[in-house]
Structures are given as C-alpha cells and as structure tokens.
Design an enzyme around this catalytic site. Sequence first.
Site, PDB file in Angstrom:
ATOM      1  CB  SER A  54      -0.889  -0.016   1.247  1.00  0.00           C
ATOM      2  OG  SER A  54      -1.594   1.198   1.349  1.00  0.00           O
ATOM      3  CB  THR A  89     -11.566   4.791 -14.890  1.00  0.00           C
ATOM      4  OG1 THR A  89     -12.646   4.574 -15.800  1.00  0.00           O
ATOM      5  CG2 THR A  89     -10.607   5.810 -15.462  1.00  0.00           C
ATOM      6  CB  CYS A 119      -8.028  -0.915  12.022  1.00  0.00           C
ATOM      7  SG  CYS A 119      -6.824  -0.620  10.741  1.00  0.00           S
TER       8      CYS A 119
HETATM    9  C1  LIG Z   1      -2.208  -0.405   6.703  1.00  0.00           C
HETATM   10  C2  LIG Z   1      -2.209  -1.888   6.560  1.00  0.00           C
HETATM   11  C3  LIG Z   1      -3.137  -2.544   5.741  1.00  0.00           C
HETATM   12  C4  LIG Z   1      -4.242  -1.796   5.036  1.00  0.00           C
HETATM   13  O1  LIG Z   1      -3.770  -1.010   3.979  1.00  0.00           O
HETATM   14  P1  LIG Z   1      -4.703   0.181   3.422  1.00  0.00           P
HETATM   15  O2  LIG Z   1      -4.007   0.627   2.198  1.00  0.00           O
HETATM   16  O3  LIG Z   1      -4.726   1.218   4.496  1.00  0.00           O
HETATM   17  O4  LIG Z   1      -6.030  -0.420   3.137  1.00  0.00           O
HETATM   18  C5  LIG Z   1      -3.056  -3.910   5.625  1.00  0.00           C
HETATM   19  N1  LIG Z   1      -2.104  -4.614   6.275  1.00  0.00           N
HETATM   20  C6  LIG Z   1      -1.188  -4.033   7.054  1.00  0.00           C
HETATM   21  C7  LIG Z   1      -0.158  -4.864   7.726  1.00  0.00           C
HETATM   22  C8  LIG Z   1      -1.218  -2.651   7.243  1.00  0.00           C
HETATM   23  O5  LIG Z   1      -0.317  -2.083   8.032  1.00  0.00           O
END
Ligand SMILES: *Cc1c(COP(=O)(O)O)cnc(C)c1O
Length: 388
Positions: free
Chosen positions: A206, A244, A332
């Site tokens: 990400s 898209t 989260c």
């Molecule tokens: C932040 C995170 C995610 C989620 O990624 P997003 O792009 O925020 O949806 C998944 N796994 C781990 C280990 C993370 O730290």
Amino acid sequence: MCDQEYKAGVVYLDNAATTRMAEEAEAAMQPYLVEKFGNASTAYGYGEEAQAAIAHAREVIAASLDARPSEIYFTSGGSEADNWAVKGVAEAYGKYGRHIITSRIEHHAVLNSCHYLEEQGYEVTYLDVDQNGMISLEQLEHAVREDTILISVMFGNNEVGTIEPVMQIGRFARDHQILFHTDAVQAYAQIPISMQQYHIDLLSASAHKFHGPKGVGFLYVRDRVTMPSFIHGGSQERGKRAGTENVPGIVGMGKAVELAFCNMRRRIRREMMLRNYLIEKIMHEIKGVRLNGHPTNRLPGNVNVSFSGVDGASLLILLYEDGICASGGSACNTGEERVSYVIGALGVPDEYAPGTVRMTLSGETTREEIDRAVEALKQNLRKLRDEK
Ligand SMILES: *Cc1c(COP(=O)(O)O)cnc(C)c1O
C-alpha cells in the site's frame, strides 16, 4: 492518532498508520490531476499519456521486487489487495480444498476475509505466535492438511514490528504445493524483498505506508497463479480488476517506490540506529517497561513498548498535548478494545498490556525528535503513575 494534523513542530512517530506523502510524489501526480486527465483506455493522445505513465509505474514496482510487470495488479490499497488474495485463492482453488492457514496477528483485512470465508464453509487455522510475535514452523507443519490451499502470513507486523520467517514459510508452502500470500504492507519499500529469493505467490502493498498517496496499492500475483477477477467490469488490469485506473495515484506510488529504493540500505541503517537509540533510552531511563516484538528481527522503524500500571490511551493523549504523535497499536483498533489482539496474542502480562505505546519512525525522523519523545514519555509517565 493524529495523522490528519501533521504540522511542523510535531514529532510524528506514527508512520505505521500512515506516512507524509513525499513532495516528489505529489509533484509527479500533479500533471495527472488536471492537464493530463486522460482515461488510460481511450485511444487518442491523452489516453496514451496515461497508459504510458501507468506502464512506467508498473515497471518500477516490478523491478523493485525482481518481478515481472505482468505480475503487478493495481488496487485501491492494502485492504483490497489482502481481500483479493485471500478470497480470490479461496474461489479459484476451492475445488482442491477448503482449508486456509493464517496467524492470529494478521491485519484485519486478512483476518476478516478469513472470517468471511469461514461463513462460506472454509476452515481456517490461526497459528499462535510466541512472546516475540513469531509463528512457529513446527506448528505450521502440524496445521497443514491434504486440503490446505493457502497460507497467509504477514511479512512484518504492523503493531509490534516482528518480521515473520517468510523465507522458510515460502519454501514449506512450495514443497507442499500450497499457495503463499504475505501481507507486506509494512515491509515493502522498507526492506528489500526479492521474488527471486522468496517463494511468495501473492504479496500485498500500500502506497500510503511508504510516503505515497492514500487509496492506492497493488497485489503481486506470481504468473503461474490463477486469480479470478475481483471487480467485474471493463478490461483494466488484464480484466482482473475493472474500473478506470487511478492514474495520479498510480503515478504517485511509482514515484514513492523510486524514492524508497534509492538509498534504501543507508536509510535502513539510519532508521535502525535511531530505533535502537529510542529503545535503549526508554529501557535505561524509564522503569517498569518492556519491549514488545522481536528484539532484533523487527521492522527498521518499529518501537512497541508497554509501561506497567498506566492506561495507554491516557498516555497517548498527554503525549499528543506535548506534540508527540504515537499510537496504541493498529489505527483500525483504536477505541474498540483496551488491549489489542496482537498484544494479547504475545501474552504481554496484564500489568503491562493496557499501557502499550507504538512509536514508528520514518526516514525523516531525527535524533532530536527522539529525545523530545523520550522526555515527554518520562514526564507524562511520572504524572500518570503519581496520580495513583
Ligand atoms: C495499513 C495496513 C493494511 C491496510 O492497507 P490500506 O491501504 O490502508 O487499506 C493492511 N495490512 C497491514 C499490515 C497494514 O499495516
């Protein structure tokens, strides 16, 4: 807890929650927001510009992993990549078996995808971790069954920073002809990962965790793995992920990857040195504290400590008033539970577990900031502990 309030003078030690976007990434994105607004699927000039920019980002990312561009699929981030990996393998390989192995300390994107699959009749084994947050290969061997189709174990844990034995898990999975997914959202672009070395079939990443924009990431899928489409619609991403393309996001992520991989080794050395400095200072100057996660096998920027007899949430508020951004664990979880499930899985004693604080560094962190953070920790702990 304060990722929206980043400002000068604030010591930002919450880089595992999100990072500040690199100015170079923003500059690279800018043209694709306004002037070069073409849809990559149109045949004329504007579209070709977007198409070329996406192709370039894909090549940069593939090269960073020693992978092929055809193995990179752009997604809306880590959560989508995790969902796609886990549910996609379950769907495509469900005819061979309905058993999945994961760990108790995965991100919710993996854990809740597994819970969803359990409702669909799949069986999931959740591997325990030891006090350092490591899964055991022995337990993995015992867990494996004839009908196991997927092992999903994260590369580096987002709360306690422990790096899992990915090399050995990959070999084990390959030898047993089981697919191996790793959530590398915390590890990719922080430490080197080569698909030539690791037997990883699927990997999630990400952009906002490595100074790229939010809302964009990718799933690496080894060429021989069959994956069903996750979003049905047009033929974008070889028909696997319709919609898209997020051209500015993909371009920004590509730039952030380039930045992360130039000077990576030097940045890791520096970040580890500062991290060790922070850990040592806390351990020497504060009483009633323990380090969570593996003492050495941990992400370069992660510090996770528990203080005895204090409430972590109160400590975080006081720290924030002093301009220090840290967190209790995964963004989260905030508010939901007093002790995170990761800290619970490590077996941190009750006296310590509620007083857990995570401080995560980036390449931008300085020694002065660390000194400020430790001073603030000392003062506020004194306050909280004296009140009792
Ligand atoms: C932040 C995170 C995610 C989620 O990624 P997003 O792009 O925020 O949806 C998944 N796994 C781990 C280990 C993370 O730290």
